[in-house]
Design a protein around this motif. Structure first.
Motif, PDB file in Angstrom:
ATOM      1  N   ALA A   1      22.015 -14.834 -32.286  1.00 41.65           N
ATOM      2  CA  ALA A   1      20.592 -15.139 -32.392  1.00 41.65           C
ATOM      3  C   ALA A   1      20.248 -15.517 -33.831  1.00 41.65           C
ATOM      4  N   PRO A   2      19.358 -16.495 -34.032  1.00 41.57           N
ATOM      5  CA  PRO A   2      18.995 -16.885 -35.399  1.00 41.57           C
ATOM      6  C   PRO A   2      18.225 -15.783 -36.115  1.00 41.57           C
ATOM      7  N   SER A   3      18.346 -15.766 -37.435  1.00 39.99           N
ATOM      8  CA  SER A   3      17.580 -14.848 -38.267  1.00 39.99           C
ATOM      9  C   SER A   3      16.246 -15.507 -38.583  1.00 39.99           C
ATOM     10  N   VAL A   4      15.153 -14.855 -38.201  1.00 42.05           N
ATOM     11  CA  VAL A   4      13.816 -15.427 -38.384  1.00 42.05           C
ATOM     12  C   VAL A   4      13.042 -14.561 -39.381  1.00 42.05           C
ATOM     13  N   LEU A   5      12.605 -15.176 -40.474  1.00 41.81           N
ATOM     14  CA  LEU A   5      11.822 -14.474 -41.492  1.00 41.81           C
ATOM     15  C   LEU A   5      10.364 -14.894 -41.381  1.00 41.81           C
ATOM     16  N   ILE A   6       9.480 -13.916 -41.183  1.00 41.78           N
ATOM     17  CA  ILE A   6       8.033 -14.144 -41.236  1.00 41.78           C
ATOM     18  C   ILE A   6       7.574 -13.716 -42.628  1.00 41.78           C
ATOM     19  N   GLN A   7       7.024 -14.646 -43.406  1.00 40.29           N
ATOM     20  CA  GLN A   7       6.705 -14.374 -44.804  1.00 40.29           C
ATOM     21  C   GLN A   7       5.240 -14.685 -45.101  1.00 40.29           C
ATOM     22  N   SER A   8       4.498 -13.681 -45.562  1.00 38.31           N
ATOM     23  CA  SER A   8       3.132 -13.932 -46.010  1.00 38.31           C
ATOM     24  C   SER A   8       3.173 -14.385 -47.465  1.00 38.31           C
ATOM     25  N   PHE A   9       2.185 -15.187 -47.852  1.00 35.03           N
ATOM     26  CA  PHE A   9       2.148 -15.651 -49.240  1.00 35.03           C
ATOM     27  C   PHE A   9       0.728 -16.093 -49.580  1.00 35.03           C
ATOM     28  N   GLY A  10       0.481 -16.265 -50.879  1.00 35.36           N
ATOM     29  CA  GLY A  10      -0.798 -16.782 -51.348  1.00 35.36           C
ATOM     30  C   GLY A  10      -0.649 -18.202 -51.860  1.00 35.36           C
ATOM     31  N   PHE A  11      -1.516 -19.090 -51.399  1.00 35.18           N
ATOM     32  CA  PHE A  11      -1.438 -20.482 -51.833  1.00 35.18           C
ATOM     33  C   PHE A  11      -1.639 -20.630 -53.341  1.00 35.18           C
TER      34      PHE A  11
ATOM     35  N   ASN B   1      16.585 -10.130 -34.595  1.00 36.03           N
ATOM     36  CA  ASN B   1      16.762 -10.614 -35.970  1.00 36.03           C
ATOM     37  C   ASN B   1      15.461 -11.100 -36.602  1.00 36.03           C
ATOM     38  N   LEU B   2      14.373 -10.410 -36.325  1.00 34.04           N
ATOM     39  CA  LEU B   2      13.075 -10.782 -36.882  1.00 34.04           C
ATOM     40  C   LEU B   2      12.821  -9.947 -38.133  1.00 34.04           C
ATOM     41  N   LEU B   3      12.590 -10.615 -39.255  1.00 31.89           N
ATOM     42  CA  LEU B   3      12.402  -9.948 -40.537  1.00 31.89           C
ATOM     43  C   LEU B   3      11.015 -10.259 -41.092  1.00 31.89           C
ATOM     44  N   ILE B   4      10.542  -9.438 -42.012  1.00 30.32           N
ATOM     45  CA  ILE B   4       9.229  -9.669 -42.616  1.00 30.32           C
ATOM     46  C   ILE B   4       9.326  -9.504 -44.119  1.00 30.32           C
TER      47      ILE B   4
END
Length: 284
Positions: A163-173, A275-278
């Motif tokens: 399964a692919p590794s998926v990164l959910i990443q918050s950020f500020g513009f 494989n869901l990462l944050i």
């Protein structure tokens, strides 16, 4: 056998990545001439002297002609059935110039006629054949050494099967869009808790912010649209043999709205997405 090609801009953290992989059982080679890649892979995969995990660094110290041939060389390796991931580490020009100035290291492409800024730009052009084929890109501009090591562990060493590794990443513009994001969702149109004095000290992981945004219809509609998109399309990206995905959720400062959306996505997508990462790039 698993082969990891580590590349990137000088000063972006390639040595850190190679050392981490070596600490985790990879046979590592720094600055391999790219033309030797197929033969190295063949010998490492030989049944008599089999090396199950190999990592090599290929960067701008190579011959330009070999770097141009990288797509062909990589195809030769993958045609043998060897799993080969290409990791590319990047950082902004401003960050790289600052790092070289602070450490007083010499950029490998600088000389009497080429300034540091010119060398950094020339290096990026040389590495374009590798950038285009990298299946994992990491922007190290805002990462400490320890954060980079932790992120590499999560993305390269903690996978579940195929399964692919998926990164959910918050950020500020206000600090820029992550250069490694494959998909970016802009949530700046949502009501901003920052403008409520009693909510400003909290972040999107806190109950106060969650309660506020869950009471805002636009926030709930935006969340549901993003969730539906990812729930539908992430499996299709996986079916297309994507090993790594990075999804950016951006608000103005990266403290409230984007953090809330990212946390909820990981919580609710995690039920059926391995494989869901944050990561929250701009939280203190």
């Amino acid at each position: 056998m698993r082969l990891v090609v580590v590349s990137g801009r000088s000063g972006s953290g390639k040595s850190t990545a190679l050392h981490l992989l070596e600490d985790n059982g990879f046979y590592c080679i720094d600055n391999l001439p790219a033309g030797l890649l197929p033969e190295l892979a063949r010998q490492a995969n030989d049944t008599e002297q089999h090396l199950p995990k190999v990592a090599i660094s290929i960067d701008a110290r190579n011959l330009a002609s070999d770097l141009e041939r990288f797509p062909e060389l990589l195809q030769q390796v993958r045609a043998t059935g060897i799993r080969c991931d290409v990791l590319f580490l990047a950082a902004t020009d401003e960050v790289l110039i600052k790092r070289f100035s602070e450490t007083r290291r010499k950029h490998p492409l600088t000389d009497e006629s080429k300034s540091l800024g010119e060398a950094i730009a020339a290096e990026l052009r040389l590495l374009e054949p590798i950038i285009d084929l990298a299946n994992l890109k990491i922007d190290t501009s805002h990462l400490t050494l320890y954060q980079l090591r932790d992120l590499l562990k999560q993305r390269l060493l903690s996978s579940d099967g195929n399964a692919p590794s998926v990164l959910i990443q918050s950020f500020g513009f206000k600090r820029g869009v992550p250069v490694d994001a494959d998909l970016v969702f802009d949530v700046r149109c949502l009501p901003n808790p920052y403008w409520k004095a009693e909510l400003r000290p909290f972040c999107g992981k806190d109950k106060e912010i969650c309660d506020y945004l869950e009471g805002e219809p636009d926030a709930q509609e935006m969340y549901q649209d993003i969730y539906n998109f990812l729930a539908k399309w992430l499996p299709r990206y996986a079916a297309g043999e994507r090993s790594y995905m990075s999804v950016g959720i951006g608000c103005t400062g990266g403290h409230h709205r984007s953090v809330y959306i990212a946390e909820r996505l990981v919580r609710e997508l995690g039920a059926h997405t391995p494989n869901l990462l944050i990561r929250h790039r701009d939280l203190p």
